[in-house]
Design an enzyme around this catalytic site. Structure first.
Site, PDB file in Angstrom:
ATOM      1  N   SER A 119      27.130  38.227  49.545  1.00 44.31           N
ATOM      2  CA  SER A 119      28.149  37.199  49.755  1.00 44.31           C
ATOM      3  C   SER A 119      28.070  36.714  51.193  1.00 44.31           C
ATOM      4  CB  SER A 119      29.543  37.766  49.471  1.00 44.31           C
ATOM      5  OG  SER A 119      30.531  36.772  49.656  1.00 44.31           O
ATOM      6  N   HIS A 133      29.271  28.448  51.633  1.00 47.13           N
ATOM      7  CA  HIS A 133      29.558  29.728  50.982  1.00 47.13           C
ATOM      8  C   HIS A 133      28.471  30.018  49.966  1.00 47.13           C
ATOM      9  CE1 HIS A 133      31.173  31.539  47.175  1.00 47.13           C
ATOM     10  NE2 HIS A 133      31.449  32.509  48.010  1.00 47.13           N
ATOM     11  N   ARG A 293      36.782  47.926  50.967  1.00 49.42           N
ATOM     12  CA  ARG A 293      36.656  47.713  52.415  1.00 49.42           C
ATOM     13  C   ARG A 293      37.238  46.340  52.741  1.00 49.42           C
ATOM     14  NH1 ARG A 293      33.053  46.498  56.814  1.00 49.42           N
ATOM     15  NH2 ARG A 293      33.037  48.232  58.326  1.00 49.42           N
TER      16      ARG A 293
END
Length: 333
Positions: A119, A133, A293
């Site tokens: 990502s 993105h 996380r």
């Protein structure tokens, strides 16, 4: 021995090849792509270096590598992360996934799963250089006896400019269309429309940006393509990122800009934050995952953003022109 332990042993004892399990091949591929992308972005920025954090999940296995650059010469913030996670799906999650994956057993209380993905979000300083993105992922589930049950791919990439340059949008979309067309002529129009629908800030009645491609739940049942063919498609899409975005960035990163243009960029980043925290399924899934996380999940948010009460761009301005495109998606190629 758990699946995570077995996979760790396999990677230690032998190289990853075309005959290795798909999950290990996807892991190796995204790690190589992360390294290439980080190296390219550092070279372009010419100032700051990426901070690299490797982390592990002690409960079920797996972990990830988070690479984040902040306050560089070109990038205000850039995150290029991979995660390789082993875990357990509870019954409610299984039932939800069975809508798109009927092969999943509905008679169990939990299923082991594996998920791997890369990502990335890049937020340049210059308001004329667009945010971008990217996310490509692989998900696999297992029967109670440890044998594979289902597997699928998802992902996509999208461009979010503060100032619209039609040539940039056409280049970005053309590059992604070329990657899609190598595998299926129907992929680009289908995944472009899916992207426009997904990245919709519904409470603002506008899209997040000028789109790209987006897809999910690609498996051999839904696509009549083998896992190998789908993996090749995902590889070509991810490899298309650098040629789709870097030429745009090189053209825009050193352009002069005004204080008012910077303020507009910050307002548009506020919209970016709204989408990610209100609508994005990946962010929601990550925040609700035990042991997640959080810093890695929220790395997609810009370093700075702005909200103004009842802000409206001037009629006929470039800012107002962008809003028209965001409200009515354009076919760029």
């Amino acid at each position: 021995m758990t699946l995570s332990e077995r996979d760790t042993l396999t990677k230690r004892e032998s190289p990853i090849t075309s005959s290795s399990p798909m999950r290990l091949r996807m892991e190796a591929f995204i790690k190589a792509q992360q390294s290439e992308i980080v190296s390219t972005l550092e070279r372009i920025d010419g100032g700051a270096k990426f901070r690299t954090d490797s982390w592990t999940r002690p409960d079920h296995g797996g972990g990830g590598i988070s690479c984040v650059l902040q306050d560089g010469q070109v990038f205000e913030k850039a995150g290029v992360n991979i995660s390789v996670v082993y875990g357990v799906l509870p019954r409610p999650a299984i039932q939800k996934m069975r809508v798109n994956h009927p092969a999943l057993s509905g008679d169990v209380d939990q299923l082991d799963f594996f998920a791997a993905g890369l990502s990335m979000v890049l937020h340049p300083h210059n308001p004329h250089a667009p945010t971008v993105h990217l996310n490509y992922r692989y998900f696999e589930t297992f029967h109670p006896d440890g044998t594979p049950a289902t597997a699928w791919f998802g992902g996509g990439t999208d461009l979010t400019p503060a100032y619209l340059y039609e040539d940039d949008a056409r280049h970005f979309h053309s590059t992604m269309k070329k990657a899609c067309d190598k595998h299926d002529m129907g992929y680009y129009p289908r995944f472009k429309a899916w992207c426009d629908d997904y990245f919709h800030v519904t409470h603002r009645k506008e899209r997040r940006g000028v789109g790209g491609i987006f897809f999910d739940d690609l498996d051999e049942q839904n696509e009549t393509k083998s896992p190998e063919e789908l993996f090749m498609f995902v590889q070509d899409c991810l490899k298309a990122f650098l040629p789709s975005y870097i030429p745009i960035l090189q053209k825009r990163k050193d352009m002069k800009f005004s204080e008012q243009e910077k303020i507009w960029q910050q307002l548009r980043r506020g919209r970016y934050v709204e989408f990610n925290l209100v609508h994005d399924r990946g962010t929601s899934f990550g925040l609700m995952t035990p042991g997640a996380r959080i810093e890695s999940i929220l790395v997609s948010l810009p370093l700075t953003a702005r909200w103004e009460y009842m802000h409206e761009p001037e009629a006929g301005s470039r800012e107002e022109r962008l809003l028209r495109v965001l409200r009515e998606p354009v076919d760029w190629v």
